[in-house]
Design an enzyme around this catalytic site. Sequence first.
Site, PDB file in Angstrom:
ATOM      1  N   ASP A  57      48.478  -7.100 -29.221  1.00 27.66           N
ATOM      2  CA  ASP A  57      49.539  -8.217 -28.868  1.00 27.66           C
ATOM      3  C   ASP A  57      49.590  -9.451 -28.332  1.00 27.66           C
ATOM      4  O   ASP A  57      49.257  -9.537 -27.162  1.00 27.66           O
ATOM      5  CB  ASP A  57      50.114  -7.367 -28.089  1.00 27.66           C
ATOM      6  CG  ASP A  57      51.903  -7.735 -28.135  1.00 27.66           C
ATOM      7  OD1 ASP A  57      51.993  -8.954 -28.461  1.00 27.66           O
ATOM      8  OD2 ASP A  57      52.508  -7.189 -27.009  1.00 27.66           O
ATOM      9  N   VAL A  58      49.740 -10.897 -29.095  1.00 31.08           N
ATOM     10  CA  VAL A  58      49.482 -11.822 -29.305  1.00 31.08           C
ATOM     11  C   VAL A  58      50.843 -12.681 -27.850  1.00 31.08           C
ATOM     12  O   VAL A  58      50.594 -12.881 -27.738  1.00 31.08           O
ATOM     13  CB  VAL A  58      49.575 -13.063 -30.344  1.00 31.08           C
ATOM     14  CG1 VAL A  58      48.440 -12.642 -31.057  1.00 31.08           C
ATOM     15  CG2 VAL A  58      51.104 -12.889 -30.812  1.00 31.08           C
ATOM     16  N   TYR A 148      64.155 -17.802 -34.688  1.00 28.46           N
ATOM     17  CA  TYR A 148      62.607 -17.423 -36.057  1.00 28.46           C
ATOM     18  C   TYR A 148      61.746 -19.860 -35.886  1.00 28.46           C
ATOM     19  O   TYR A 148      61.703 -19.975 -35.607  1.00 28.46           O
ATOM     20  CB  TYR A 148      62.419 -17.185 -37.160  1.00 28.46           C
ATOM     21  CG  TYR A 148      61.759 -17.255 -38.101  1.00 28.46           C
ATOM     22  CD1 TYR A 148      60.660 -16.579 -38.052  1.00 28.46           C
ATOM     23  CD2 TYR A 148      61.471 -18.251 -39.071  1.00 28.46           C
ATOM     24  CE1 TYR A 148      59.486 -16.516 -38.748  1.00 28.46           C
ATOM     25  CE2 TYR A 148      60.399 -18.444 -39.778  1.00 28.46           C
ATOM     26  CZ  TYR A 148      59.362 -17.546 -39.355  1.00 28.46           C
ATOM     27  OH  TYR A 148      57.782 -18.005 -40.281  1.00 28.46           O
ATOM     28  N   VAL A 181      56.621 -16.787 -48.912  1.00 31.21           N
ATOM     29  CA  VAL A 181      55.277 -16.585 -49.605  1.00 31.21           C
ATOM     30  C   VAL A 181      55.685 -14.265 -49.528  1.00 31.21           C
ATOM     31  O   VAL A 181      55.750 -14.026 -48.727  1.00 31.21           O
ATOM     32  CB  VAL A 181      54.585 -16.665 -48.577  1.00 31.21           C
ATOM     33  CG1 VAL A 181      53.773 -15.826 -48.901  1.00 31.21           C
ATOM     34  CG2 VAL A 181      54.186 -17.944 -47.801  1.00 31.21           C
ATOM     35  N   THR A 183      54.927 -11.432 -48.998  1.00 28.71           N
ATOM     36  CA  THR A 183      54.014 -10.681 -48.139  1.00 28.71           C
ATOM     37  C   THR A 183      55.608  -9.461 -47.836  1.00 28.71           C
ATOM     38  O   THR A 183      56.489  -9.333 -47.586  1.00 28.71           O
ATOM     39  CB  THR A 183      53.767 -11.685 -46.252  1.00 28.71           C
ATOM     40  OG1 THR A 183      54.963 -11.204 -45.603  1.00 28.71           O
ATOM     41  CG2 THR A 183      53.152 -12.589 -46.898  1.00 28.71           C
TER      42      THR A 183
HETATM   43  P1  NAP Z   1      53.402  -9.809 -42.321  1.00 31.67           P
HETATM   44  O1  NAP Z   1      52.601  -9.315 -43.306  1.00 31.67           O
HETATM   45  O2  NAP Z   1      54.581  -8.920 -41.469  1.00 31.67           O
HETATM   46  O3  NAP Z   1      51.987  -9.787 -41.161  1.00 31.67           O
HETATM   47  C1  NAP Z   1      52.011 -10.477 -39.852  1.00 31.67           C
HETATM   48  C2  NAP Z   1      51.077  -9.233 -38.744  1.00 31.67           C
HETATM   49  O4  NAP Z   1      51.031  -9.661 -37.151  1.00 31.67           O
HETATM   50  C3  NAP Z   1      51.709  -7.978 -39.127  1.00 31.67           C
HETATM   51  O5  NAP Z   1      50.280  -7.543 -39.472  1.00 31.67           O
HETATM   52  C4  NAP Z   1      52.029  -7.505 -37.808  1.00 31.67           C
HETATM   53  O6  NAP Z   1      51.829  -6.054 -37.354  1.00 31.67           O
HETATM   54  C5  NAP Z   1      51.525  -8.714 -36.970  1.00 31.67           C
HETATM   55  N1  NAP Z   1      51.974  -9.156 -35.715  1.00 31.67           N
HETATM   56  C6  NAP Z   1      52.821  -8.480 -35.499  1.00 31.67           C
HETATM   57  N2  NAP Z   1      53.577  -8.982 -34.366  1.00 31.67           N
HETATM   58  C7  NAP Z   1      52.448  -9.363 -33.112  1.00 31.67           C
HETATM   59  C8  NAP Z   1      51.524  -9.422 -31.729  1.00 31.67           C
HETATM   60  N3  NAP Z   1      52.183  -9.032 -30.973  1.00 31.67           N
HETATM   61  N4  NAP Z   1      50.703  -9.534 -32.052  1.00 31.67           N
HETATM   62  C9  NAP Z   1      49.520  -9.385 -33.103  1.00 31.67           C
HETATM   63  N5  NAP Z   1      50.097  -9.224 -34.073  1.00 31.67           N
HETATM   64  C10 NAP Z   1      51.544  -8.828 -34.520  1.00 31.67           C
HETATM   65  O7  NAP Z   1      53.647 -11.474 -41.707  1.00 31.67           O
HETATM   66  P2  NAP Z   1      53.422 -12.788 -42.645  1.00 31.67           P
HETATM   67  O8  NAP Z   1      53.952 -13.027 -43.916  1.00 31.67           O
HETATM   68  O9  NAP Z   1      51.989 -12.808 -43.098  1.00 31.67           O
HETATM   69  O10 NAP Z   1      53.070 -13.963 -41.546  1.00 31.67           O
HETATM   70  C11 NAP Z   1      51.897 -14.390 -41.295  1.00 31.67           C
HETATM   71  C12 NAP Z   1      52.822 -15.641 -40.188  1.00 31.67           C
HETATM   72  O11 NAP Z   1      52.938 -16.226 -41.541  1.00 31.67           O
HETATM   73  C13 NAP Z   1      53.410 -15.265 -39.810  1.00 31.67           C
HETATM   74  O12 NAP Z   1      53.645 -16.439 -38.513  1.00 31.67           O
HETATM   75  C14 NAP Z   1      55.310 -15.996 -40.266  1.00 31.67           C
HETATM   76  O13 NAP Z   1      55.716 -16.017 -39.415  1.00 31.67           O
HETATM   77  C15 NAP Z   1      54.579 -17.160 -41.547  1.00 31.67           C
HETATM   78  N6  NAP Z   1      55.095 -17.190 -42.019  1.00 31.67           N
HETATM   79  C16 NAP Z   1      54.951 -16.503 -43.320  1.00 31.67           C
HETATM   80  C17 NAP Z   1      55.844 -17.011 -44.985  1.00 31.67           C
HETATM   81  C18 NAP Z   1      55.670 -16.008 -45.317  1.00 31.67           C
HETATM   82  O14 NAP Z   1      57.250 -16.280 -45.972  1.00 31.67           O
HETATM   83  N7  NAP Z   1      56.306 -14.584 -45.688  1.00 31.67           N
HETATM   84  C19 NAP Z   1      56.389 -18.131 -44.456  1.00 31.67           C
HETATM   85  C20 NAP Z   1      56.642 -18.758 -43.420  1.00 31.67           C
HETATM   86  C21 NAP Z   1      55.474 -19.455 -42.509  1.00 31.67           C
HETATM   87  P3  NAP Z   1      53.284  -4.806 -37.684  1.00 31.67           P
HETATM   88  O15 NAP Z   1      52.977  -5.147 -39.487  1.00 31.67           O
HETATM   89  O16 NAP Z   1      52.340  -4.457 -37.625  1.00 31.67           O
HETATM   90  O17 NAP Z   1      54.415  -6.138 -37.059  1.00 31.67           O
END
Ligand code: NAP
Length: 243
Positions: A57-58, A148, A181, A183
Amino acid sequence: MDLEEQSVIVTGGSSGIGKAMAERFIEEGADVVIGDIDVESGQEVAEEIGAEFVECDVSDYEQVENLVEKAVEENGKLDCMVNNAGIGSVKNIEEMEIEDYHSTISVDLDGVMYGCKAATPHLKETEGCIINIASIYGLVGDIGSTAYNAAKGGVVNLTRSVADDLAQYNIRVNSICPGFVDTPMTDEALKDGDFKDHVLNNTPLGRVAQPEEIAGVAVFLASEEASYITGVNLPVDGGWTSH
Ligand code: NAP
Protein backbone atom coordinates in the site's frame (compact mmCIF):
# COMPACT_ATOMS: atom_id res chain seq x y z
CA MET A 1 15.26 0.22 -26.39
CA ASP A 2 17.60 -2.06 -24.52
CA LEU A 3 16.81 -2.37 -20.82
CA GLU A 4 18.50 -5.77 -20.48
CA GLU A 5 18.96 -6.72 -16.80
CA GLN A 6 17.65 -3.39 -15.58
CA SER A 7 15.83 -3.76 -12.26
CA VAL A 8 12.51 -1.89 -12.29
CA ILE A 9 9.71 -1.44 -9.74
CA VAL A 10 6.24 -0.48 -10.94
CA THR A 11 3.73 0.45 -8.25
CA GLY A 12 0.10 -0.14 -9.15
CA GLY A 13 1.36 -2.60 -11.75
CA SER A 14 -1.63 -4.96 -11.46
CA SER A 15 -3.88 -2.94 -13.70
CA GLY A 16 -4.19 -0.36 -16.46
CA ILE A 17 -1.17 1.83 -17.19
CA GLY A 18 0.99 0.09 -14.56
CA LYS A 19 0.36 -3.34 -16.05
CA ALA A 20 1.15 -2.07 -19.56
CA MET A 21 4.39 -0.50 -18.30
CA ALA A 22 5.45 -3.64 -16.43
CA GLU A 23 4.78 -5.74 -19.51
CA ARG A 24 6.69 -3.39 -21.82
CA PHE A 25 9.70 -3.16 -19.46
CA ILE A 26 9.86 -6.96 -19.45
CA GLU A 27 9.68 -7.06 -23.27
CA GLU A 28 12.70 -4.72 -23.29
CA GLY A 29 14.66 -7.16 -21.10
CA ALA A 30 14.12 -5.67 -17.62
CA ASP A 31 13.44 -7.55 -14.38
CA VAL A 32 10.24 -6.11 -12.93
CA VAL A 33 8.74 -6.14 -9.46
CA ILE A 34 5.12 -5.05 -9.21
CA GLY A 35 3.98 -3.48 -5.93
CA ASP A 36 0.22 -3.24 -5.56
CA ILE A 37 -2.49 -3.21 -2.92
CA ASP A 38 -4.56 -5.71 -4.94
CA VAL A 39 -2.94 -9.05 -4.06
CA GLU A 40 -5.09 -11.38 -6.15
CA SER A 41 -4.80 -9.44 -9.35
CA GLY A 42 -1.15 -8.56 -8.62
CA GLN A 43 -0.14 -12.20 -8.30
CA GLU A 44 -2.13 -13.14 -11.40
CA VAL A 45 -0.61 -10.36 -13.53
CA ALA A 46 2.91 -11.04 -12.26
CA GLU A 47 2.60 -14.70 -13.23
CA GLU A 48 1.08 -13.82 -16.62
CA ILE A 49 3.84 -11.39 -17.64
CA GLY A 50 6.86 -12.84 -15.81
CA ALA A 51 7.24 -10.25 -13.04
CA GLU A 52 7.59 -10.65 -9.26
CA PHE A 53 4.85 -9.37 -6.96
CA VAL A 54 5.07 -7.69 -3.56
CA GLU A 55 1.98 -6.55 -1.69
CA CYS A 56 2.28 -2.83 -1.01
CA ASP A 57 0.00 0.00 0.00
CA VAL A 58 1.92 3.05 -1.22
CA SER A 59 0.26 5.29 1.37
CA ASP A 60 2.27 3.48 4.08
CA TYR A 61 5.99 4.39 4.02
CA GLU A 62 7.10 1.15 5.72
CA GLN A 63 5.38 -0.90 3.02
CA VAL A 64 7.07 1.13 0.29
CA GLU A 65 10.46 0.62 1.95
CA ASN A 66 9.71 -3.10 2.15
CA LEU A 67 8.81 -3.17 -1.57
CA VAL A 68 12.10 -1.52 -2.48
CA GLU A 69 14.12 -3.84 -0.20
CA LYS A 70 12.41 -6.94 -1.63
CA ALA A 71 13.12 -5.80 -5.22
CA VAL A 72 16.78 -5.18 -4.39
CA GLU A 73 17.02 -8.60 -2.70
CA GLU A 74 15.42 -10.23 -5.76
CA ASN A 75 17.36 -8.44 -8.51
CA GLY A 76 20.50 -7.27 -6.69
CA LYS A 77 19.96 -3.57 -7.42
CA LEU A 78 17.40 -0.97 -8.48
CA ASP A 79 17.68 0.98 -11.75
CA CYS A 80 14.23 2.51 -12.14
CA MET A 81 11.39 3.33 -9.73
CA VAL A 82 8.03 3.92 -11.41
CA ASN A 83 5.60 5.59 -9.00
CA ASN A 84 2.33 4.86 -10.75
CA ALA A 85 -0.20 3.64 -8.16
CA GLY A 86 -3.11 6.01 -7.85
CA ILE A 87 -6.81 6.36 -7.16
CA GLY A 88 -9.40 8.60 -8.79
CA SER A 89 -11.59 11.09 -6.96
CA VAL A 90 -14.48 12.77 -8.72
CA LYS A 91 -15.80 15.28 -6.22
CA ASN A 92 -15.76 19.04 -6.45
CA ILE A 93 -14.83 21.34 -3.58
CA GLU A 94 -18.44 21.49 -2.32
CA GLU A 95 -19.15 17.74 -2.43
CA MET A 96 -15.78 16.54 -1.18
CA GLU A 97 -15.51 15.36 2.44
CA ILE A 98 -12.30 16.27 4.21
CA GLU A 99 -11.56 12.53 4.60
CA ASP A 100 -11.84 12.06 0.79
CA TYR A 101 -9.27 14.79 0.34
CA HIS A 102 -6.79 13.22 2.76
CA SER A 103 -7.21 9.69 1.42
CA THR A 104 -6.63 10.86 -2.16
CA ILE A 105 -3.56 12.90 -1.21
CA SER A 106 -2.17 9.98 0.82
CA VAL A 107 -2.12 7.63 -2.20
CA ASP A 108 -1.69 10.00 -5.17
CA LEU A 109 0.87 12.39 -3.66
CA ASP A 110 2.33 10.91 -0.46
CA GLY A 111 2.68 7.52 -2.18
CA VAL A 112 4.76 9.07 -4.95
CA MET A 113 6.98 10.94 -2.51
CA TYR A 114 7.47 7.74 -0.46
CA GLY A 115 8.55 5.90 -3.62
CA CYS A 116 11.06 8.63 -4.48
CA LYS A 117 12.48 8.64 -0.94
CA ALA A 118 12.72 4.88 -0.42
CA ALA A 119 14.32 4.31 -3.85
CA THR A 120 16.96 7.05 -3.59
CA PRO A 121 19.71 5.18 -1.64
CA HIS A 122 19.60 2.35 -4.19
CA LEU A 123 19.36 4.61 -7.25
CA LYS A 124 22.51 6.41 -6.05
CA GLU A 125 24.38 3.13 -6.54
CA THR A 126 23.14 2.58 -10.11
CA GLU A 127 22.73 6.21 -11.27
CA GLY A 128 19.18 5.13 -11.98
CA CYS A 129 15.99 7.05 -12.59
CA ILE A 130 12.52 7.79 -11.24
CA ILE A 131 9.37 8.05 -13.33
CA ASN A 132 6.28 9.45 -11.63
CA ILE A 133 2.85 9.13 -13.21
CA ALA A 134 1.17 12.50 -12.81
CA SER A 135 -1.68 13.66 -15.09
CA ILE A 136 -2.83 16.51 -17.29
CA TYR A 137 -4.58 17.48 -14.04
CA GLY A 138 -1.19 18.26 -12.55
CA LEU A 139 -0.69 20.83 -15.30
CA VAL A 140 -4.18 22.32 -15.66
CA GLY A 141 -7.37 22.40 -13.60
CA ASP A 142 -10.82 21.08 -14.47
CA ILE A 143 -14.19 20.76 -12.78
CA GLY A 144 -15.11 18.03 -10.32
CA SER A 145 -11.84 16.50 -9.10
CA THR A 146 -10.46 18.83 -6.46
CA ALA A 147 -8.41 16.38 -4.41
CA TYR A 148 -7.07 14.45 -7.42
CA ASN A 149 -6.01 17.64 -9.19
CA ALA A 150 -4.34 18.97 -6.04
CA ALA A 151 -2.43 15.69 -5.63
CA LYS A 152 -1.30 15.60 -9.27
CA GLY A 153 -0.22 19.26 -9.12
CA GLY A 154 1.89 18.22 -6.15
CA VAL A 155 3.42 15.34 -8.10
CA VAL A 156 4.43 17.72 -10.90
CA ASN A 157 6.38 20.07 -8.63
CA LEU A 158 7.66 17.21 -6.46
CA THR A 159 9.16 15.77 -9.66
CA ARG A 160 10.99 19.02 -10.42
CA SER A 161 12.27 19.36 -6.85
CA VAL A 162 13.47 15.77 -6.53
CA ALA A 163 15.11 16.05 -9.96
CA ASP A 164 17.05 19.08 -8.70
CA ASP A 165 17.99 17.30 -5.45
CA LEU A 166 19.22 14.11 -7.11
CA ALA A 167 20.93 15.48 -10.24
CA GLN A 168 24.19 15.53 -8.25
CA TYR A 169 24.05 11.71 -8.21
CA ASN A 170 23.18 11.52 -11.92
CA ILE A 171 19.71 10.25 -11.00
CA ARG A 172 17.12 11.49 -13.49
CA VAL A 173 13.57 12.21 -12.29
CA ASN A 174 10.68 12.85 -14.67
CA SER A 175 6.93 12.48 -14.77
CA ILE A 176 4.48 11.48 -17.45
CA CYS A 177 1.24 13.49 -17.55
CA PRO A 178 -1.31 11.34 -19.38
CA GLY A 179 -4.59 12.61 -20.73
CA PHE A 180 -7.52 10.20 -20.54
CA VAL A 181 -6.47 6.56 -20.87
CA ASP A 182 -8.67 3.51 -21.34
CA THR A 183 -8.19 1.71 -17.99
CA PRO A 184 -10.40 0.42 -15.15
CA MET A 185 -9.96 3.84 -13.47
CA THR A 186 -11.81 5.67 -16.25
CA ASP A 187 -14.10 2.84 -17.36
CA GLU A 188 -17.21 3.94 -15.47
CA ALA A 189 -16.78 7.67 -16.03
CA LEU A 190 -16.40 7.25 -19.79
CA LYS A 191 -19.72 5.36 -19.98
CA ASP A 192 -21.41 8.69 -19.16
CA GLY A 193 -22.12 10.26 -22.56
CA ASP A 194 -21.80 13.89 -21.41
CA PHE A 195 -18.51 13.19 -19.70
CA LYS A 196 -17.17 11.32 -22.70
CA ASP A 197 -18.10 14.29 -24.91
CA HIS A 198 -16.25 16.60 -22.50
CA VAL A 199 -13.16 14.39 -22.77
CA LEU A 200 -13.22 13.98 -26.54
CA ASN A 201 -14.01 17.67 -27.17
CA ASN A 202 -10.96 18.62 -25.13
CA THR A 203 -8.63 16.13 -26.81
CA PRO A 204 -7.49 17.41 -30.21
CA LEU A 205 -6.64 13.86 -31.34
CA GLY A 206 -10.30 13.03 -30.64
CA ARG A 207 -9.79 9.77 -28.73
CA VAL A 208 -8.59 8.43 -25.39
CA ALA A 209 -5.17 6.75 -25.16
CA GLN A 210 -4.43 3.06 -24.82
CA PRO A 211 -2.21 2.15 -21.82
CA GLU A 212 0.51 0.94 -24.21
CA GLU A 213 0.88 4.52 -25.50
CA ILE A 214 1.96 5.57 -22.00
CA ALA A 215 4.15 2.48 -21.51
CA GLY A 216 6.27 3.29 -24.56
CA VAL A 217 7.06 6.73 -23.14
CA ALA A 218 8.04 5.24 -19.77
CA VAL A 219 10.47 2.86 -21.46
CA PHE A 220 11.97 5.78 -23.40
CA LEU A 221 12.41 7.87 -20.21
CA ALA A 222 14.13 4.93 -18.49
CA SER A 223 16.50 4.35 -21.39
CA GLU A 224 19.84 5.84 -22.37
CA GLU A 225 18.00 7.70 -25.15
CA ALA A 226 16.69 10.01 -22.41
CA SER A 227 20.09 10.51 -20.70
CA TYR A 228 19.84 14.34 -20.73
CA ILE A 229 16.17 14.58 -19.69
CA THR A 230 15.42 15.36 -16.05
CA GLY A 231 12.88 17.48 -14.18
CA VAL A 232 10.40 17.21 -17.04
CA ASN A 233 6.63 16.67 -16.70
CA LEU A 234 5.82 15.27 -20.11
CA PRO A 235 2.22 15.53 -21.37
CA VAL A 236 1.11 12.43 -23.27
CA ASP A 237 -2.38 13.73 -23.78
CA GLY A 238 -3.49 13.82 -27.40
CA GLY A 239 -3.11 17.59 -27.24
CA TRP A 240 -5.29 18.29 -24.14
CA THR A 241 -2.81 20.83 -22.70
CA SER A 242 -1.91 22.39 -26.07
CA HIS A 243 -5.05 24.52 -26.26
P1 NAP B 1 -6.01 1.56 -12.43
O1 NAP B 1 -6.28 0.73 -13.64
O2 NAP B 1 -7.07 1.74 -11.42
O3 NAP B 1 -4.68 0.98 -11.75
C1 NAP B 1 -4.19 1.50 -10.55
C2 NAP B 1 -3.59 0.37 -9.74
O4 NAP B 1 -3.07 0.94 -8.53
C3 NAP B 1 -4.63 -0.68 -9.33
O5 NAP B 1 -4.09 -1.97 -9.40
C4 NAP B 1 -4.94 -0.28 -7.89
O6 NAP B 1 -5.44 -1.34 -7.11
C5 NAP B 1 -3.57 0.15 -7.43
N1 NAP B 1 -3.64 0.93 -6.19
C6 NAP B 1 -4.64 1.74 -5.75
N2 NAP B 1 -4.33 2.23 -4.55
C7 NAP B 1 -3.14 1.71 -4.20
C8 NAP B 1 -2.29 1.84 -3.07
N3 NAP B 1 -2.66 2.59 -2.01
N4 NAP B 1 -1.11 1.19 -3.05
C9 NAP B 1 -0.75 0.41 -4.10
N5 NAP B 1 -1.50 0.23 -5.19
C10 NAP B 1 -2.67 0.89 -5.24
O7 NAP B 1 -5.58 3.05 -12.85
P2 NAP B 1 -4.75 3.61 -14.11
O8 NAP B 1 -5.68 4.36 -14.93
O9 NAP B 1 -3.87 2.58 -14.69
O10 NAP B 1 -3.87 4.70 -13.32
C11 NAP B 1 -2.47 4.56 -13.07
C12 NAP B 1 -1.90 5.93 -12.77
O11 NAP B 1 -2.10 6.77 -13.91
C13 NAP B 1 -2.57 6.64 -11.59
O12 NAP B 1 -1.61 7.37 -10.86
C14 NAP B 1 -3.52 7.59 -12.28
O13 NAP B 1 -3.84 8.71 -11.49
C15 NAP B 1 -2.71 7.97 -13.51
N6 NAP B 1 -3.48 8.52 -14.61
C16 NAP B 1 -4.49 7.78 -15.17
C17 NAP B 1 -5.20 8.33 -16.22
C18 NAP B 1 -6.32 7.60 -16.91
O14 NAP B 1 -7.03 8.23 -17.70
N7 NAP B 1 -6.51 6.32 -16.68
C19 NAP B 1 -4.90 9.62 -16.67
C20 NAP B 1 -3.88 10.33 -16.07
C21 NAP B 1 -3.16 9.76 -15.04
P3 NAP B 1 -7.06 -1.43 -6.91
O15 NAP B 1 -7.57 -1.77 -8.27
O16 NAP B 1 -7.23 -2.50 -5.90
O17 NAP B 1 -7.50 -0.07 -6.45
